[in-house]
Scaffold this motif. Structure first.
Motif, PDB file in Angstrom:
ATOM      1  N   THR A 148       0.828  -1.194   0.000  1.00 59.55           N
ATOM      2  CA  THR A 148       0.000   0.000   0.000  1.00 59.55           C
ATOM      3  C   THR A 148       0.869   1.253   0.000  1.00 59.55           C
ATOM      4  O   THR A 148       0.600   2.213  -0.727  1.00 59.55           O
ATOM      5  CB  THR A 148      -0.920   0.011   1.233  1.00 59.55           C
ATOM      6  N   LEU A 152       1.211   4.083  -2.892  1.00 62.37           N
ATOM      7  CA  LEU A 152       1.052   5.497  -2.573  1.00 62.37           C
ATOM      8  C   LEU A 152       2.198   6.313  -3.156  1.00 62.37           C
ATOM      9  O   LEU A 152       1.987   7.358  -3.777  1.00 62.37           O
ATOM     10  CB  LEU A 152       0.978   5.673  -1.052  1.00 62.37           C
ATOM     11  N   ILE A 181      -5.872   2.630  -7.395  1.00 58.89           N
ATOM     12  CA  ILE A 181      -5.506   4.009  -7.091  1.00 58.89           C
ATOM     13  C   ILE A 181      -6.564   4.924  -7.680  1.00 58.89           C
ATOM     14  O   ILE A 181      -6.844   4.895  -8.878  1.00 58.89           O
ATOM     15  CB  ILE A 181      -4.126   4.359  -7.670  1.00 58.89           C
ATOM     16  N   ILE A 186      -6.347   5.036  -1.857  1.00 58.86           N
ATOM     17  CA  ILE A 186      -5.552   3.857  -2.209  1.00 58.86           C
ATOM     18  C   ILE A 186      -6.280   2.664  -1.593  1.00 58.86           C
ATOM     19  O   ILE A 186      -6.307   2.516  -0.371  1.00 58.86           O
ATOM     20  CB  ILE A 186      -4.117   3.932  -1.644  1.00 58.86           C
TER      21      ILE A 186
END
Length: 601
Positions: A148, A152, A181, A186
């Motif tokens: 994650t 990002l 995304i 996210i």
């Protein structure tokens, strides 16, 4: 006061902060962008962390500790000079160095941090990581998944909404996540992985080969010499790195051992072809998690907008080729595989701390992770009744109402389970508590609400409440109650291997439960209306009821571990016999049961 993002890795760790609206790496005291996740203790009692610990490892192997991350959330410990160190304590030493280096680099105190973990870390491992941060003097704002954080970092410069696969092969763990995304969101769609697969395993394969080659040539087993073996492991790691750019490399280890004629030097050439042959099965082991993640996300590889490679081990050419074959896409080279996780964590830390990053508005960024395994409670017959499915988006709040199985119960035991199997005995029990003070009533009358709450860090709280009396009891599942990484892997493997058997057992249990209920109804109807029946009719009902009871009493309706094999072998014919006997009884007692229903009305 500054906030930082930390990638606490198996082999190397990295820290980032946000300056001028952009993530910036924090250079450590030795001038490096990453810090080896190694801790050592000298004979004088001095504690060494990072590069200085690595430099003395060959001469001090017994007091040097690496790859601690693989032991997070377990009861493993390392004893040095009579003191045992837990994984949390050793990890805290690494985190403390990162914190100290960050304060020196930034010129101000650092307290707030976001720390990343593999997506497939279970709750105990996440809690252990959070505890390590607290021991290190950090206020851990959030524990987030490494994929994650990487997504990002990628999404900051690639704002087009898309679905991304993050293929994260680090030093000790592998996980793959499918991430969507969007605008300031996210969202993890699915995750899978292997917590015992990483660069360390590739190093070990090559080190074992070098050790065997040396023994074949000189008749000396280097595994008996800790210092020599450590040098071979270091040489294997360096050779692995060299072979990512070269077709062959030379391993040169002078004075590696002492022979009858004096010191023995070791020099050999290792080719990329040899290395790929040694590690081919390790690369292939990443296939199943990739396929599982795509299937769980409900998408095809062709729908991916990008494939991100994270972790130093993804620099291996064979790994890159394998990913391209699996997905049909050339992996993106737009992010640094060693640093992108820490960069994404820093952005999240800045957001949670309320600072404006210049990239996203304060408090506007939403990270939606998932739980790696299903959560359930044990119900009648040893069934695992699932409340939270694997890959459910966090945070989770889910409630379901249950009732009692026996008349006049005043308490119930709530056993919390984690795993993918339908029977409670085959899953991991991660916590148990008892709800007392239930109002006395017939079976099936009390209404007991069981609630699962999982926060954004993946920490689970389970509560049970009697809706009539208001009595409530809860438990926070802590470190000692959680599954180990090996148990998680085994749970999913078992679910796949025994899916057919599980379905058969579930069907068998359903038949037995229906038969037990039928018997109870017939017994109650006989007690109330038996005198109204003709003698022959009553005898027929009693005969069929006795036959069904005999079949049910041959074995328990549930399955213990010891009974599993015998029950699985016998349940086919036995289930059919029970079903047939139940049908005969239902037909014979039809009139009697109708009388019972009329009375109830």
């Amino acid at each position: 006061m500054a906030s930082i993002g930390i990638d606490l890795g198996t082999t190397n760790s990295c820290a980032y902060t946000v300056e001028g609206g952009r993530p910036e790496v924090i250079v450590n005291a030795e001038g490096g962008r990453t810090t080896p996740s190694v801790v050592a203790f000298t004979k004088d009692g001095e504690r060494l962390v990072g590069t200085v610990a690595v430099r003395q490892a060959a001469m001090n192997p017994d007091r040097t500790i690496a790859s601690v991350k693989r032991h997070m959330g377990t009861r493993w410990s390392k004893a040095v000079d009579g003191k045992a160190y837990s994984p949390q304590e050793l990890s805290a030493m690494i985190l403390r160095k990162l914190k100290t280096d960050a304060e020196a680099y930034l010129g101000q105190p650092v307290e707030d941090a976001v720390i990343t973990v593999p997506a497939y870390f279970d709750d105990s491992q996440r809690q252990a990581t959070k505890d390590a941060g607290r021991i290190a003097g950090l206020n851990v704002l959030r524990i987030i998944n490494e994929p994650t954080a990487a997504a990002l970092a990628y999404g900051l410069d690639n704002g087009v909404p898309q679905k991304v696969m993050v293929y994260d092969l680090g030093g000790g763990t592998f996980d793959v996540s499918i991430i969507e995304i969007g605008d300031d969101v996210i969202e993890v769609l699915a995750t899978s992985g292997d917590n015992h697969l990483g660069g360390d395993d590739f190093d070990e394969r090559l080190a074992d080969k070098l050790t065997r080659d040396f023994q074949a040539a000189h008749g000396i087993d280097l595994t008996a010499d800790r210092a020599a073996h450590q040098r071979v492991k270091e040489a294997a790691e360096q050779a692995k790195k060299d072979l990512s750019a070269l077709e062959s490399t030379t391993v040169n280890l002078p004075f590696l051992a002492q022979g009858p004629a004096g010191p023995i030097h070791f020099e050999t050439v290792v080719t990329r072809m040899e290395f790929d042959s040694l590690t081919r099965d390790l690369v292939e082991r990443t296939t199943t998690p990739v396929v599982t993640a795509l299937n769980d996300a409900g998408i095809a590889a062709s729908e991916l907008g990008c494939v991100l490679l994270v972790g130093g081990s993804t620099r291996i050419p064979a790994v890159q080729d394998h990913v391209q074959r699996l997905t049909g896409k050339t992996p993106s080279a737009s992010i640094n595989p060693d640093e992108c996780v820490a960069a994404g964590a820093a952005v999240q830390a800045s957001t949670l701390a309320g600072a404006c990053t210049g990239l996203v508005r304060a408090d506007s960024l939403l990270l939606l992770d998932v739980t790696p395994l299903s959560l359930s409670i044990e119900t009648v017959g040893g069934v695992a009744t699932r409340l939270v499915e694997r890959n459910t988006t966090l945070p989770v709040h889910y409630s379901q109402v249950f009732t009692t199985a026996s008349p006049f119960q005043t308490s119930v035991e709530v056993k919390v389970l984690q795993g993918e199997r339908p029977m409670a005995a085959d899953n991991k029990a991660i916590g148990t508590f008892r709800l007392k003070g239930i109002k006395r009533a017939a079976a099936g009358v009390p209404q007991i609400e069981v609630t699962f709450d999982i926060d954004a860090n993946g920490i689970l709280t389970v509560s049970a409440k009697d809706l009539d009396t208001g009595k409530e009891q809860s438990i926070v599942i802590d470190d000692s109650d959680r599954m180990s990484d090996a148990e998680i892997e085994q749970a999913i493997a078992d679910a796949a291997a025994y899916a057919a058997q599980d379905e058969q057992r579930r069907a068998s249990l359903s038949v037995h439960d229906d038969a037990q209920r039928l018997l109870a109804q017939v017994d109650a109807a006989l007690a109330a209306h038996g005198k109204e029946l003709e003698k022959a009719e009553k005898k027929a009902v009693q005969t069929d009821a006795s036959e069904l009871r005999r079949l049910l009493n041959k074995r328990p309706a549930g399955f213990t571990k010891k009974q599993r094999e015998a029950a699985a072998a016998a349940q086919g014919d036995d289930t059919e016999a029970v079903q047939a006997a139940a049908e005969r009884l239902r037909a014979t007692a039809a009139d009697l049961l109708a009388k019972g229903e009329d009375t109830a009305e």
